[in-house]
Design a protein around this motif. Sequence first.
Motif, PDB file in Angstrom:
ATOM      1  N   SER A 154       0.837  -1.209   0.000  1.00 57.27           N
ATOM      2  CA  SER A 154       0.000   0.000   0.000  1.00 57.27           C
ATOM      3  C   SER A 154       0.866   1.250   0.000  1.00 57.27           C
ATOM      4  CB  SER A 154      -0.914  -0.024   1.226  1.00 57.27           C
ATOM      5  OG  SER A 154      -0.142   0.007   2.428  1.00 57.27           O
ATOM      6  N   ARG A 155       2.023   1.191   0.672  1.00 56.11           N
ATOM      7  CA  ARG A 155       2.934   2.340   0.649  1.00 56.11           C
ATOM      8  C   ARG A 155       3.459   2.579  -0.770  1.00 56.11           C
ATOM      9  NH1 ARG A 155       5.922   4.809   4.680  1.00 56.11           N
ATOM     10  NH2 ARG A 155       5.067   3.283   6.127  1.00 56.11           N
ATOM     11  N   GLN A 156       3.834   1.511  -1.453  1.00 55.58           N
ATOM     12  CA  GLN A 156       4.321   1.657  -2.815  1.00 55.58           C
ATOM     13  C   GLN A 156       3.200   2.127  -3.753  1.00 55.58           C
ATOM     14  OE1 GLN A 156       7.469   1.474  -3.710  1.00 55.58           O
ATOM     15  NE2 GLN A 156       8.043   0.961  -1.590  1.00 55.58           N
ATOM     16  N   GLU A 157       1.979   1.659  -3.476  1.00 56.53           N
ATOM     17  CA  GLU A 157       0.862   2.037  -4.333  1.00 56.53           C
ATOM     18  C   GLU A 157       0.561   3.528  -4.221  1.00 56.53           C
ATOM     19  OE1 GLU A 157      -3.757   0.625  -5.167  1.00 56.53           O
ATOM     20  OE2 GLU A 157      -2.420  -0.520  -3.840  1.00 56.53           O
ATOM     21  N   VAL A 158       0.638   4.083  -3.006  1.00 54.74           N
ATOM     22  CA  VAL A 158       0.360   5.498  -2.862  1.00 54.74           C
ATOM     23  C   VAL A 158       1.462   6.330  -3.513  1.00 54.74           C
ATOM     24  CG1 VAL A 158       1.511   5.927  -0.639  1.00 54.74           C
ATOM     25  CG2 VAL A 158      -0.540   7.207  -1.230  1.00 54.74           C
ATOM     26  N   LEU A 159       2.699   5.809  -3.494  1.00 55.03           N
ATOM     27  CA  LEU A 159       3.778   6.534  -4.179  1.00 55.03           C
ATOM     28  C   LEU A 159       3.557   6.529  -5.691  1.00 55.03           C
ATOM     29  CD1 LEU A 159       6.894   5.305  -2.143  1.00 55.03           C
ATOM     30  CD2 LEU A 159       5.700   7.490  -1.962  1.00 55.03           C
ATOM     31  N   ALA A 205       6.259   8.554   2.414  1.00 54.30           N
ATOM     32  CA  ALA A 205       4.837   8.403   2.727  1.00 54.30           C
ATOM     33  C   ALA A 205       4.644   8.405   4.241  1.00 54.30           C
ATOM     34  CB  ALA A 205       4.291   7.118   2.113  1.00 54.30           C
ATOM     35  N   LEU A 206       3.435   8.746   4.647  1.00 56.97           N
ATOM     36  CA  LEU A 206       3.086   8.820   6.062  1.00 56.97           C
ATOM     37  C   LEU A 206       1.771   8.088   6.268  1.00 56.97           C
ATOM     38  CD1 LEU A 206       3.577   9.982   8.921  1.00 56.97           C
ATOM     39  CD2 LEU A 206       2.250  11.980   8.222  1.00 56.97           C
ATOM     40  N   GLN A 207       1.744   7.174   7.231  1.00 55.95           N
ATOM     41  CA  GLN A 207       0.536   6.408   7.525  1.00 55.95           C
ATOM     42  C   GLN A 207      -0.034   6.858   8.856  1.00 55.95           C
ATOM     43  OE1 GLN A 207       1.011   2.204   7.147  1.00 55.95           O
ATOM     44  NE2 GLN A 207      -0.885   1.727   8.213  1.00 55.95           N
ATOM     45  N   GLY A 208      -1.364   6.960   8.916  1.00 57.24           N
ATOM     46  CA  GLY A 208      -1.980   7.400  10.157  1.00 57.24           C
ATOM     47  C   GLY A 208      -3.488   7.376  10.066  1.00 57.24           C
ATOM     48  N   VAL A 209      -4.103   8.087  10.997  1.00 56.02           N
ATOM     49  CA  VAL A 209      -5.564   8.155  11.087  1.00 56.02           C
ATOM     50  C   VAL A 209      -6.009   9.514  10.583  1.00 56.02           C
ATOM     51  CG1 VAL A 209      -7.558   8.018  12.608  1.00 56.02           C
ATOM     52  CG2 VAL A 209      -5.564   6.570  13.036  1.00 56.02           C
ATOM     53  N   ALA A 210      -6.941   9.501   9.626  1.00 56.46           N
ATOM     54  CA  ALA A 210      -7.428  10.740   9.035  1.00 56.46           C
ATOM     55  C   ALA A 210      -8.363  11.458  10.000  1.00 56.46           C
ATOM     56  CB  ALA A 210      -8.139  10.449   7.716  1.00 56.46           C
ATOM     57  N   ARG A 211      -8.804  12.620   9.578  1.00 52.81           N
ATOM     58  CA  ARG A 211      -9.670  13.432  10.427  1.00 52.81           C
ATOM     59  C   ARG A 211     -11.023  12.791  10.676  1.00 52.81           C
ATOM     60  NH1 ARG A 211      -8.362  19.474   7.866  1.00 52.81           N
ATOM     61  NH2 ARG A 211      -6.076  19.362   8.229  1.00 52.81           N
ATOM     62  N   ASP A 212     -11.463  11.933   9.765  1.00 46.77           N
ATOM     63  CA  ASP A 212     -12.735  11.248   9.979  1.00 46.77           C
ATOM     64  C   ASP A 212     -12.567   9.899  10.677  1.00 46.77           C
ATOM     65  OD1 ASP A 212     -11.530   9.789   8.021  1.00 46.77           O
ATOM     66  OD2 ASP A 212     -13.130  10.003   6.532  1.00 46.77           O
ATOM     67  N   GLY A 213     -11.337   9.580  11.140  1.00 43.53           N
ATOM     68  CA  GLY A 213     -11.090   8.355  11.878  1.00 43.53           C
ATOM     69  C   GLY A 213     -10.695   7.166  11.043  1.00 43.53           C
ATOM     70  N   SER A 214     -10.659   7.297   9.738  1.00 41.04           N
ATOM     71  CA  SER A 214     -10.280   6.174   8.885  1.00 41.04           C
ATOM     72  C   SER A 214      -8.762   6.114   8.745  1.00 41.04           C
ATOM     73  CB  SER A 214     -10.942   6.311   7.500  1.00 41.04           C
ATOM     74  OG  SER A 214     -10.531   7.529   6.886  1.00 41.04           O
ATOM     75  N   ALA A 215      -8.269   4.926   8.381  1.00 46.21           N
ATOM     76  CA  ALA A 215      -6.831   4.714   8.214  1.00 46.21           C
ATOM     77  C   ALA A 215      -6.434   5.012   6.781  1.00 46.21           C
ATOM     78  CB  ALA A 215      -6.456   3.287   8.579  1.00 46.21           C
ATOM     79  N   LEU A 216      -5.478   5.882   6.597  1.00 47.93           N
ATOM     80  CA  LEU A 216      -4.990   6.251   5.270  1.00 47.93           C
ATOM     81  C   LEU A 216      -3.475   6.310   5.290  1.00 47.93           C
ATOM     82  CD1 LEU A 216      -7.995   7.691   5.190  1.00 47.93           C
ATOM     83  CD2 LEU A 216      -7.008   8.772   3.141  1.00 47.93           C
ATOM     84  N   ILE A 217      -2.920   6.297   4.096  1.00 42.73           N
ATOM     85  CA  ILE A 217      -1.502   6.546   3.922  1.00 42.73           C
ATOM     86  C   ILE A 217      -1.379   7.663   2.881  1.00 42.73           C
ATOM     87  CG2 ILE A 217      -1.267   4.709   2.186  1.00 42.73           C
ATOM     88  CD1 ILE A 217       1.564   4.266   3.269  1.00 42.73           C
ATOM     89  N   TRP A 218      -0.561   8.677   3.206  1.00 43.52           N
ATOM     90  CA  TRP A 218      -0.459   9.861   2.361  1.00 43.52           C
ATOM     91  C   TRP A 218       0.960   9.997   1.808  1.00 43.52           C
ATOM     92  CZ3 TRP A 218      -2.500  10.106   7.373  1.00 43.52           C
ATOM     93  CH2 TRP A 218      -3.869  10.307   7.467  1.00 43.52           C
TER      94      TRP A 218
END
Length: 565
Positions: free
Chosen positions: A35-40, A226-239
Amino acid sequence: MRGRLLALVAAATVPIAVIAGSNAWNAYDAALEQSRQEVLVLREAAVARHGSAVGSMREVLTALAADPDLLTRGPEACDATLEHARSLSPSRYSNFWVLGGAGELLCSGVPTPRGGNYAALDYFDAARSAGGFALGEFTIGIVSGRAVLPAAVPILAPDGTMTALVGGGLFLDSFLQTERRAPTIAEHHVWLLDEDGTTLPLGNAIAGALPPAPDLDRLRRYTADALQGVARDGSALIWAAEQLERGLVLLVGLPVGAIQDAARQALQQRLIELTVFVLACLAAILIGVELGVSRPLRRLAARVRTWAPGRPYEAQSGGSVPVEVFELDRALTAAAAALQDREQALTAALQQRDLLMAEIHHRVKNNLQIVASLLSLQSDRMRSETARREFAVARDRVQALAMLHRHLYMNQTFQRMSLRPFLEELSRKLGEAIGGGSGGSVAIRVEADDIELGADESISLALLLTEAVSNSVRHAFPDGRPGTVTISLRVEGTTALLRVSDDGVGIDGAADAGDGLGTQLINGFAAHLGGVAEFTSGPGTTVSVRFPLPEAARPVAVPDHAASV
């Protein structure tokens, strides 16, 4: 045995469990890394799409600023040039304009009143400070009234000062249209961020999928990873973020909740399979060990426990047992037979030794008694009273040794003897020999704990008592004076206290204080026992010797009583 084998098997399965667990964790980590590679990849694709629009803006503005005749042809010609540049892509560019060095409007691709001053706009100072292409913040175009991204390129004099500025507006709608036309690789979100952090959602991006403010600021400033964490709506995302131009950052967010759940379920499945496999292996090993090792060994142990020396060992007969247990059983049978033969030989040798020791002690006792008789006969032939007394003392010493050897061979241990019976007989013999006893004027009383001593210690103790009692009987009661000599032997912890006391006249009042040899012998025998003889007087005389008990000496549990002769 079963526990040890199980521990060994468990230890052997540790590397397997570690390897399997490591593989499961690597698979889990690989899913997250994918998923990290996919977001890149999504970030690079978005940069390629939207970076081209900003790049085109840069090229157009740079080309207009490099036109040497742009300002010299007059305002109308300048307007026409700018209008022509905007007409090349009217859906992308809102307008192009030229500002003077003080910010005044010189010409514009869209009809606009000249003379207005725009020096306060953010891109004006940014372009002048950068000396090159600069972007402004997202804003609403003054002429178009639509959301635009302004940009500018300064026109520099030979000395490097800005003489004019060529500006342009890029419709933000163009980014939206480009994002909608892009092929969807995966569900993701794309935003544009300007210099002050204002976000422009592109496509289906929502504000709730943005990272928290601190993470967003970090992504905007440091866009390498990339940075992985919890978004403002509580869902898990990687940016992942990328800087398109100075002051313009593109941010891509990829939801990873489903990916994490799938990876976690796969990890749990692997761990469950590993646990079931290890438990099945352990169960199979336990059953095999029980049937093939533990049960035959328990049967063997039961036969060994029922065997006793002197009895034949019953070897296992029939049944199926492991070869190793069968060989061990044969070895135990041979060892039991050898032990039985050896025990018989040792018993015979021990009996022979006991007979020899008893014979030696008996002959030594007889020889000492012969010596005592010779000394007694020789004493009778002496005319001197002093000489007869010395022969009598020597006879008493020899008789004490003879009595000691008799007790040793009667005790059947030959190395140790019980002291109480010996002391009682010794006191009686001394009383009879010296003139005490039941018919004499001096009584000898024994108060002793029954302990065991070795032959060497017993000899020293017997001779010490002989000297002490002889001195008391002969010197403490002159002129036929009656009295009592008390022999006391008590155990006090790890030591024994021997006392020979009388109620006679004492050392000072005795007509004869005793010969010096007797006192020297008492001191010598006390030193051999490990103690020191102490003489006290008044009333009577007491000889005390405290000596350490050997570790093997143990008091015999018999009722305490006193014997007198």
